[in-house]
Design an enzyme around this catalytic site. Structure first.
Site, PDB file in Angstrom:
ATOM      1  N   GLY A  11      30.600  74.558 -12.548  1.00 49.05           N
ATOM      2  CA  GLY A  11      31.988  75.037 -12.456  1.00 49.05           C
ATOM      3  C   GLY A  11      32.953  73.875 -12.619  1.00 49.05           C
ATOM      4  NE  ARG A  21      44.028  57.772 -18.199  1.00 47.75           N
ATOM      5  CZ  ARG A  21      44.340  56.881 -17.271  1.00 47.75           C
ATOM      6  NH1 ARG A  21      43.703  56.878 -16.108  1.00 47.75           N
ATOM      7  NH2 ARG A  21      45.292  55.995 -17.502  1.00 47.75           N
ATOM      8  NE  ARG A  72      27.619  78.717 -13.743  1.00 47.71           N
ATOM      9  CZ  ARG A  72      28.263  77.998 -12.821  1.00 47.71           C
ATOM     10  NH1 ARG A  72      27.729  76.921 -12.340  1.00 47.71           N
ATOM     11  NH2 ARG A  72      29.444  78.388 -12.377  1.00 47.71           N
ATOM     12  CB  CYS A  73      22.064  74.041 -19.874  1.00 42.57           C
ATOM     13  SG  CYS A  73      20.785  73.775 -21.112  1.00 42.57           S
ATOM     14  CG  ASP A 103      25.088  72.413  -5.283  1.00 40.34           C
ATOM     15  OD1 ASP A 103      25.689  72.900  -6.262  1.00 40.34           O
ATOM     16  OD2 ASP A 103      24.750  73.090  -4.297  1.00 40.34           O
ATOM     17  CB  THR A 125      32.265  71.089  -6.885  1.00 39.54           C
ATOM     18  OG1 THR A 125      32.387  72.374  -6.256  1.00 39.54           O
ATOM     19  CG2 THR A 125      31.768  70.112  -5.828  1.00 39.54           C
ATOM     20  CB  ILE A 126      37.197  73.778  -6.166  1.00 40.86           C
ATOM     21  CG1 ILE A 126      36.345  75.043  -6.296  1.00 40.86           C
ATOM     22  CG2 ILE A 126      37.922  73.438  -7.455  1.00 40.86           C
ATOM     23  CD1 ILE A 126      37.179  76.314  -6.416  1.00 40.86           C
ATOM     24  CG  ASP A 127      32.475  75.420  -4.046  1.00 46.51           C
ATOM     25  OD1 ASP A 127      33.506  76.102  -3.986  1.00 46.51           O
ATOM     26  OD2 ASP A 127      31.482  75.748  -4.718  1.00 46.51           O
ATOM     27  CG  ASP A 129      29.356  72.423  -2.203  1.00 45.22           C
ATOM     28  OD1 ASP A 129      29.804  71.585  -3.018  1.00 45.22           O
ATOM     29  OD2 ASP A 129      28.732  73.425  -2.559  1.00 45.22           O
ATOM     30  NE  ARG A 162      51.816  96.860   3.382  1.00 43.43           N
ATOM     31  CZ  ARG A 162      52.336  96.997   2.172  1.00 43.43           C
ATOM     32  NH1 ARG A 162      52.476  95.950   1.381  1.00 43.43           N
ATOM     33  NH2 ARG A 162      52.717  98.174   1.739  1.00 43.43           N
ATOM     34  NE  ARG A 171      27.800  81.177  -6.098  1.00 45.69           N
ATOM     35  CZ  ARG A 171      27.913  81.133  -7.416  1.00 45.69           C
ATOM     36  NH1 ARG A 171      28.079  82.255  -8.101  1.00 45.69           N
ATOM     37  NH2 ARG A 171      27.859  79.996  -8.059  1.00 45.69           N
ATOM     38  CB  ALA A 186      44.299  82.051   8.611  1.00 44.18           C
ATOM     39  NE  ARG A 211      49.382  86.635  22.079  1.00 44.99           N
ATOM     40  CZ  ARG A 211      48.268  86.510  21.363  1.00 44.99           C
ATOM     41  NH1 ARG A 211      47.134  86.987  21.821  1.00 44.99           N
ATOM     42  NH2 ARG A 211      48.281  85.920  20.186  1.00 44.99           N
ATOM     43  NE  ARG A 243      49.076  97.493   0.400  1.00 42.79           N
ATOM     44  CZ  ARG A 243      49.117  98.626   1.092  1.00 42.79           C
ATOM     45  NH1 ARG A 243      48.158  98.896   1.991  1.00 42.79           N
ATOM     46  NH2 ARG A 243      50.092  99.488   0.945  1.00 42.79           N
TER      47      ARG A 243
HETATM   48  O1  F6P Z   1      33.091  75.879  -8.578  1.00 39.57           O
HETATM   49  C1  F6P Z   1      32.410  76.414  -7.484  1.00 39.57           C
HETATM   50  C2  F6P Z   1      32.618  77.872  -7.447  1.00 39.57           C
HETATM   51  O2  F6P Z   1      33.979  78.027  -7.535  1.00 39.57           O
HETATM   52  C3  F6P Z   1      32.110  78.670  -6.274  1.00 39.57           C
HETATM   53  O3  F6P Z   1      32.902  78.620  -5.122  1.00 39.57           O
HETATM   54  C4  F6P Z   1      32.030  80.038  -6.864  1.00 39.57           C
HETATM   55  O4  F6P Z   1      31.214  80.884  -6.178  1.00 39.57           O
HETATM   56  C5  F6P Z   1      31.517  79.752  -8.232  1.00 39.57           C
HETATM   57  O5  F6P Z   1      32.013  78.467  -8.556  1.00 39.57           O
HETATM   58  C6  F6P Z   1      31.857  80.759  -9.270  1.00 39.57           C
HETATM   59  O6  F6P Z   1      31.661  80.212 -10.528  1.00 39.57           O
HETATM   60  P1  F6P Z   1      31.539  81.037 -11.861  1.00 39.57           P
HETATM   61  O7  F6P Z   1      32.407  82.234 -11.728  1.00 39.57           O
HETATM   62  O8  F6P Z   1      31.969  80.087 -12.911  1.00 39.57           O
HETATM   63  O9  F6P Z   1      30.094  81.404 -11.977  1.00 39.57           O
END
Ligand code: F6P
Length: 319
Positions: A11, A21, A72-73, A103, A125-127, A129, A162, A171, A186, A211, A243
């Site tokens: 991803g 760069r 993905r390969c 990962d 990765t944005i995760d 992790d 709401r 994930r 939140a 409350r 919602r």
């Molecule tokens: O980049 C990581 C991630 O955003 C996960 O949080 C997410 O589940 C996954 O990629 C989804 O990736 P794609 O939709 O590209 O399979």
């Protein structure tokens, strides 16, 4: 080492371009040629490899996505596919590779290193992790995208009194949900690393309502369950108008934040330094604002964990 390759895989994440760069320019600074491997390991197997110059990475530091594309390969998951990849590198005279990704990409990098190709991983990765780094490239930008969205949702949640469920990415990892939930106050944060009972979520919402709380935000990591299903259950069990917003892939795009650009520049450059120092099988990271490195295999062997004190804090502050 006179020729290295760079690829982005899995991803995409904002800041990958800044990392590319940094790899290209740091290598050229040291008189090393750089080859861009397109579409991640797919381009490695198929030989989609092209030389990169100083100018080829001009005007990309502020752009989201990855100029090298990503994919993905399946083939690279097989020993034959990996051998093909190694052959392609030999054909191009490429002596070392920088892999930018999460990962899954690191698993490929580990295999390349095992096959004798000097390889360094850069966590993109944005995760957020990946062990041995406080932040991965793209996390900060994604977080700010989420916060911007929740701020807007909060406005309308307040107006209409709401309950809102906001489903964010993650994930297997709850960092985006945890950090955005804490940053946005939140009422409840649901993440894969912490089990929850719907009863408790409902009780909390009801107590808040008693409350005088007229609206609530629940941030849900996608790995916990589907936003629409959780939203429906909350509405059924509380009777509060609910919602749901699924933020989806907007979290992966956009211009990288200043933090991600700087992080990507530091980590990309360090990856090249490690290759030139003869290192392989390492990932670079940032720990206590110091650029560090650790074994890719050690990183892959560790389960991702969240900062439990942050999770507790979010519960304490959202009473
Ligand atoms: O980049 C990581 C991630 O955003 C996960 O949080 C997410 O589940 C996954 O990629 C989804 O990736 P794609 O939709 O590209 O399979």
């Amino acid at each position: 080492m006179k020729k290295i390759g760079v690829l982005t895989s899995g991803g995409d994440s904002p800041g990958m371009n800044a990392a590319i760069r940094a790899v290209v320019r740091k290598a050229i600074y040291h008189d090393v040629e750089v080859y861009g491997i397109k579409y991640g390991y797919y381009g490695l197997v198929t030989g989609d490899i092209e030389p990169m110059g100083i100018g080829s990475v001009g005007d990309i530091i502020h752009r989201g996505g990855t100029m090298l594309n990503t994919a993905r390969c399946e083939e690279f998951l097989t020993p034959e596919g990996r051998e093909k990849g190694v052959e392609m590198l030999k054909e191009h005279g490429i002596e070392g590779v920088v892999v930018i990704g999460g990962d899954g990409s690191f698993r490929g990098a580990e295999k390349l290193a095992e096959l004798g190709v000097p390889t360094i991983g850069v966590p993109g990765t944005i995760d957020n992790d990946i062990p041995f780094t406080d932040y991965t490239i793209g996390f900060d930008t994604a977080l700010n995208t989420v916060i911007d969205a929740i701020d807007k949702i909060r406005d309308t949640a307040t107006s209409h009194e709401r309950t809102y469920v906001v489903e964010v990415m993650g994930r297997d990892a709850g960092d985006i949900a945890l950090w955005s939930g804490l940053a946005d106050g939140a009422e409840t944060i649901l993440i894969p690393e912490a089990s929850y009972e719907m009863e408790q979520v409902v009780d909390r919402l009801k107590r808040g309502n008693e409350r005088g709380k007229k609206h609530s935000i629940i941030v849900l990591a996608e790995g916990v369950g589907s936003g629409p299903e959780v939203g429906q259950r909350i509405q059924d069990e509380t009777g509060f108008e609910t919602r749901v917003t699924v933020l989806g892939h907007i979290q992966r795009g956009g211009s990288p934040s200043a933090y991600d650009r700087v992080l990507a520049s530091r980590l990309g450059a360090k990856a090249v330094e490690l290759l030139l120092d003869g290192e392989s099988g390492h990932m670079v990271g940032i720990q206590n604002n110091q650029v560090t490195y650790a074994g890719i295999s050690e990183a892959l062997a560790q389960a991702h964990s969240i900062d439990k004190t942050m999770y507790e804090l979010s519960n304490q502050l959202s009473i």
